[in-house]
Design an enzyme around this catalytic site. Structure first.
Site, PDB file in Angstrom:
ATOM      1  N   ASP A  14      10.336   9.390  17.713  1.00 58.51           N
ATOM      2  CA  ASP A  14       9.346  10.291  16.764  1.00 58.51           C
ATOM      3  C   ASP A  14       9.560  11.374  16.170  1.00 58.51           C
ATOM      4  OD1 ASP A  14       7.183   8.641  17.606  1.00 58.51           O
ATOM      5  OD2 ASP A  14       7.293   9.167  19.723  1.00 58.51           O
ATOM      6  N   HIS A  63      13.887  11.106  26.422  1.00 53.46           N
ATOM      7  CA  HIS A  63      13.523   9.887  26.624  1.00 53.46           C
ATOM      8  C   HIS A  63      13.907   9.411  28.076  1.00 53.46           C
ATOM      9  CE1 HIS A  63      13.004   5.525  25.800  1.00 53.46           C
ATOM     10  NE2 HIS A  63      12.421   5.852  25.010  1.00 53.46           N
TER      11      HIS A  63
HETATM   12  N1  CMC Z   1      11.008  19.113  26.090  1.00 55.30           N
HETATM   13  C1  CMC Z   1      11.357  20.056  26.997  1.00 55.30           C
HETATM   14  N2  CMC Z   1      11.884  19.743  28.458  1.00 55.30           N
HETATM   15  C2  CMC Z   1      11.910  18.507  28.523  1.00 55.30           C
HETATM   16  C3  CMC Z   1      11.391  17.537  27.412  1.00 55.30           C
HETATM   17  C4  CMC Z   1      11.106  17.951  26.417  1.00 55.30           C
HETATM   18  N3  CMC Z   1      10.831  17.019  25.224  1.00 55.30           N
HETATM   19  N4  CMC Z   1      11.451  16.020  28.059  1.00 55.30           N
HETATM   20  C5  CMC Z   1      12.045  16.050  29.242  1.00 55.30           C
HETATM   21  N5  CMC Z   1      12.286  17.607  29.615  1.00 55.30           N
HETATM   22  C6  CMC Z   1      12.736  18.294  30.741  1.00 55.30           C
HETATM   23  C7  CMC Z   1      11.701  18.333  31.840  1.00 55.30           C
HETATM   24  O1  CMC Z   1      10.845  19.517  31.905  1.00 55.30           O
HETATM   25  C8  CMC Z   1      12.520  18.091  33.173  1.00 55.30           C
HETATM   26  O2  CMC Z   1      13.131  19.308  33.337  1.00 55.30           O
HETATM   27  P1  CMC Z   1      13.442  19.752  34.874  1.00 55.30           P
HETATM   28  O3  CMC Z   1      14.503  18.910  35.258  1.00 55.30           O
HETATM   29  O4  CMC Z   1      13.760  21.190  34.872  1.00 55.30           O
HETATM   30  O5  CMC Z   1      11.895  19.546  35.740  1.00 55.30           O
HETATM   31  C9  CMC Z   1      13.580  17.033  32.686  1.00 55.30           C
HETATM   32  O6  CMC Z   1      13.724  17.206  31.172  1.00 55.30           O
HETATM   33  C10 CMC Z   1      13.169  15.492  32.882  1.00 55.30           C
HETATM   34  O7  CMC Z   1      11.795  15.205  32.148  1.00 55.30           O
HETATM   35  P2  CMC Z   1      10.819  14.263  32.819  1.00 55.30           P
HETATM   36  O8  CMC Z   1       9.678  14.497  31.986  1.00 55.30           O
HETATM   37  O9  CMC Z   1      11.093  14.199  33.994  1.00 55.30           O
HETATM   38  O10 CMC Z   1      11.486  12.895  32.010  1.00 55.30           O
HETATM   39  P3  CMC Z   1      10.793  11.570  31.884  1.00 55.30           P
HETATM   40  O11 CMC Z   1      11.985  10.462  31.732  1.00 55.30           O
HETATM   41  O12 CMC Z   1       9.909  11.340  32.804  1.00 55.30           O
HETATM   42  O13 CMC Z   1      10.121  11.696  30.438  1.00 55.30           O
HETATM   43  C11 CMC Z   1       9.607  11.814  28.154  1.00 55.30           C
HETATM   44  C12 CMC Z   1      10.587  11.047  29.180  1.00 55.30           C
HETATM   45  C13 CMC Z   1       9.781  10.958  26.934  1.00 55.30           C
HETATM   46  C14 CMC Z   1       8.051  11.582  28.565  1.00 55.30           C
HETATM   47  C15 CMC Z   1       9.906  13.243  28.091  1.00 55.30           C
HETATM   48  O14 CMC Z   1      11.443  13.544  27.546  1.00 55.30           O
HETATM   49  C16 CMC Z   1       9.062  13.896  26.941  1.00 55.30           C
HETATM   50  O15 CMC Z   1       7.849  14.504  27.461  1.00 55.30           O
HETATM   51  N6  CMC Z   1       9.300  13.949  25.804  1.00 55.30           N
HETATM   52  C17 CMC Z   1       8.431  14.590  24.816  1.00 55.30           C
HETATM   53  C18 CMC Z   1       7.511  13.660  24.422  1.00 55.30           C
HETATM   54  C19 CMC Z   1       8.065  12.704  23.381  1.00 55.30           C
HETATM   55  O16 CMC Z   1       8.669  12.909  22.281  1.00 55.30           O
HETATM   56  N7  CMC Z   1       7.502  11.327  23.551  1.00 55.30           N
HETATM   57  C20 CMC Z   1       8.218  10.140  22.711  1.00 55.30           C
HETATM   58  C21 CMC Z   1       9.201   9.313  23.365  1.00 55.30           C
HETATM   59  S1  CMC Z   1       9.926   8.073  22.445  1.00 55.30           S
HETATM   60  C22 CMC Z   1       8.693   7.050  21.848  1.00 55.30           C
HETATM   61  C23 CMC Z   1       8.019   6.340  22.995  1.00 55.30           C
HETATM   62  O17 CMC Z   1       8.746   5.474  23.405  1.00 55.30           O
HETATM   63  O18 CMC Z   1       6.869   6.356  22.823  1.00 55.30           O
END
Ligand code: CMC
Length: 608
Positions: free
Chosen positions: A406, A349
């Site tokens: 989720d 998140h």
């Molecule tokens: N699985 C594997 N790796 C992950 C995940 C994941 N779910 N989420 C983040 N990472 C890794 C990502 O690869 C990155 O690694 P590195 O530093 O090596 O490049 C690091 O963690 C930071 O990730 P980010 O994508 O830069 O983080 P963000 O804050 O931009 O993204 C997020 C947040 C929710 C989009 C992401 O955690 C994600 O894609 N999660 C899976 C989708 C999900 O469950 N979404 C629902 C969110 S909660 C409900 C809502 O509000 O809608």
């Protein structure tokens, strides 16, 4: 008149008892507006930050403090006008776009407060309609106000009969989120003529209408998908009961709402009701800032919610669990996640760097259902096994990735018979309250400055127009480009594409960077610095970046992989388990790649 026709009522709006109550509600509940702090600097001994620009100029910036939490906010509103400097923050990870008094999240502690109340406490002690009132008006309502509010909601649940016609045009199998976004946007055509956004009563009425009609529309989306007749809302049922009734009652048999299911739906809706400035809420605020009507704003929110990184994650979690199959598939899957081939959906998140409190509540709801005799879902056990492995793995621990709302919400919904395609629709139903609370707050507190971010431009400089005929003529003269199925390894790329392979007259590039020291640049770049007329320019620039990028990482001892870690890895992680590392790299660089190339060049470290 039009708004009354929608409910089959032809009496004028303001002589109607209902509308008197709206006026009363509006007056009774308006919290005092809290305007944005004024712009400006160093007045009255306020705390200030000083920014020093590269040319030595300094600029004082006001420091703002929130009522909860220890973060510091630096007010940069006059930065551009005073200094001609702007900030760069894609994804807004470090920027607050508004002041809000609705929801507070402490991502490190894993707490979420609605108007100061912990969300898990509201799930235990309150119900959705009351929470809707709390979010919108700022306080738990007194009993008489609560009754009036709930009566208002119920009286607005019916939709115009002609709204039904929209559903007949959707193809079998159409995604219910497509239906929802379309029909909610279409609601504008039943009510807005035109709406006066400055009129508090009109705003209140629109908000109540939208919240009230959402379960009816959601029920219609479901019935359209399964090919059954629509049901109408019932006055004696609660919001959650009405939703279940409109989804599951069929003309052939008696239907009684299961009280446990209604309780679970109610809890689900509370847990999804708001979550401060997430992508969809920010979209609603952005649309609202242009003075769009609330139906259009909510439709925009629905579309933003749809994606897998946001509300679409609940559906993606179930798909992911089904693909894993059973507990024996967990280690392989976790390895794939760590190799960045897929993402662990329902994990991570932007704000929570701890367990999302909503996920804890969702997991509790699953338990409640199974303990009460609902058939245990093997996906629940699989999800718990996956969670256990992930939470003890360094990859997830280091990145502070925990289950989010989720991860378990799909299992809850499946257990009460709601199909996968409806999950994000259910999220939208709850979140409508949050979207509208933010829309209302934005207008009420005069935070209506149109959202208009700046950009860091990395495209071509001004150039003379070249006609398609001239482009074709030049292409005919130029040697044909190499086939797309070229080798992809770092080594083979550098071997296959020697500078001499690149037709020089097709690689005219302007690099607007102070120092270009790389030998690769000198090799690849022609002496003329004029923008290329051809798309092949992109290939060349992409390749330069690729070489430089891999060189930089090899000198830092990092593995050679994708040259643009952000772009390529995130694409592959998102590729729904269909990632093929042998796919050819894209031929056209993105703005991000161009930006990377420019910053690498200007940092002077390019080429080792
Ligand atoms: N699985 C594997 N790796 C992950 C995940 C994941 N779910 N989420 C983040 N990472 C890794 C990502 O690869 C990155 O690694 P590195 O530093 O090596 O490049 C690091 O963690 C930071 O990730 P980010 O994508 O830069 O983080 P963000 O804050 O931009 O993204 C997020 C947040 C929710 C989009 C992401 O955690 C994600 O894609 N999660 C899976 C989708 C999900 O469950 N979404 C629902 C969110 S909660 C409900 C809502 O509000 O809608």
């Amino acid at each position: 008149m039009r708004e009354n026709e929608a409910n089959g009522n032809t009496t004028p709006v303001h002589s109607n008892q209902k509308h008197k109550e709206i006026a009363e509600l509006t007056k009774a509940s308006l919290p005092p507006p809290q305007p944005l702090p004024s712009k400006g600097s160093d007045e009255g001994g306020e705390e200030m930050a000083t920014l020093t620009l590269p040319d030595g100029r300094t600029h004082k910036l006001r420091v703002l403090k929130p009522t909860c939490g220890n973060q510091t906010f630096i007010d940069i509103r006059d930065l551009l006008s005073a200094t001609n400097a702007a900030t760069f923050d894609p994804g807004y990870s470090s920027s607050a776009s508004c002041c809000s008094a609705i929801t507070y999240i402490d991502g490190d502690k894993g707490t979420c407060l609605y108007r100061g109340y912990p969300v898990h406490e509201l799930v235990e002690k309150s119900h959705f309609e009351e929470v809707a009132y709390l979010l919108m008006y700022g306080e738990v309502p007194a009993e008489n106000v609560r009754l009036m509010f709930e009566k208002q909601l119920k009286s607005e649940m019916l939709v115009h009969e002609r709204l039904k016609n929209f559903f007949t045009e959707f193809l079998t199998g159409a995604h219910p989120m497509a239906m929802l976004a379309t029909v909610v946007a279409a609601l504008s055509s039943f009510f807005v003529d035109p709406m006066d956004l400055n009129d508090a009563e009109e705003r209140e009425l629109a908000i109540i209408r939208l919240i009230a009609k959402m379960p009816t529309i959601v029920g219609m989306c479901y019935k359209t998908a399964v090919g059954e007749p629509f049901n109408y809302p019932r006055m004696h049922m609660s919001f959650a009961e009405n939703l279940l009734y409109m989804m599951f009652a069929r003309p052939l048999e008696e239907y009684t709402v299961d009280p446990l299911h209604a309780k679970i739906v109610d809890a689900f809706l509370i847990l999804h009701a708001d979550h401060e400035q997430n992508a969809s809420t920010s979209t609603v605020r952005t649309a609202g800032s242009s003075r769009a009507n609330p139906y259009a704003c909510v439709a925009a929110g629905i579309t933003a919610l749809w994606g897998r990184a946001h509300g679409g994650a609940n559906e993606a979690v179930i798909k992911m669990l089904k693909e894993i199959g059973d507990v024996s598939g967990v280690p392989d899957f976790v390895q794939k996640v760590k190799d960045k081939k897929v993402r662990l959906m329902g994990f991570g998140h932007r704000i929570y760097k701890n367990y999302d409190p909503r996920a804890i509540a969702m997991r509790g709801l699953c338990r409640q259902l199974f303990e009460a005799g609902t058939q245990r879902d093997p996906l629940f056990d699989l999800a718990m096994a996956l969670e256990e492995v992930a939470l003890s793995d360094d990859y997830f621990v280091k990145r502070k990735l925990y289950p989010n709302v989720d991860f378990y919400s799909g299992i809850v919904l499946r257990a009460i018979g709601i199909p996968q395609e409806m999950f994000t629709v259910m999220f939208a139903l709850g979140r409508t309250v949050g979207w509208l609370s933010h829309w209302k707050e934005m207008i009420q507190e005069q935070q209506m400055k149109i959202c208009r971010p700046r950009q860091l431009y990395v495209g071509p400089t001004e150039r003379a127009y070249i006609s398609p005929a001239e482009i074709s003529a030049e292409r005919l003269r130029a040697p044909s480009p190499p086939p797309r199925s070229e080798p992809q390894s770092e080594e083979s790329v550098s071997i296959a594409r020697q500078p001499s392979d690149i037709p020089r007259h097709r690689t005219k590039v302007v690099i607007e960077a102070p120092s270009i020291e790389s030998e690769y640049i000198n090799e690849f770049m022609p002496t003329e610095t004029e923008m290329s007329k051809h798309f092949d320019f992109h290939k060349v620039q992409a390749m330069v970046v690729k070489r430089l990028s891999s060189d930089r990482r090899s000198t830092r001892g990092e593995p050679l992989g994708s040259p643009f870690p952000f772009i390529r890895q995130s694409e592959s992680e998102w590729d729904d388990h269909h990632f093929n590392p042998d796919d050819p790299a894209p031929q056209t660089p993105t703005s991000r790649e161009r930006l990377d190339s420019l910053s690498m060049l200007s940092s002077g470290s390019a080429g080792g």
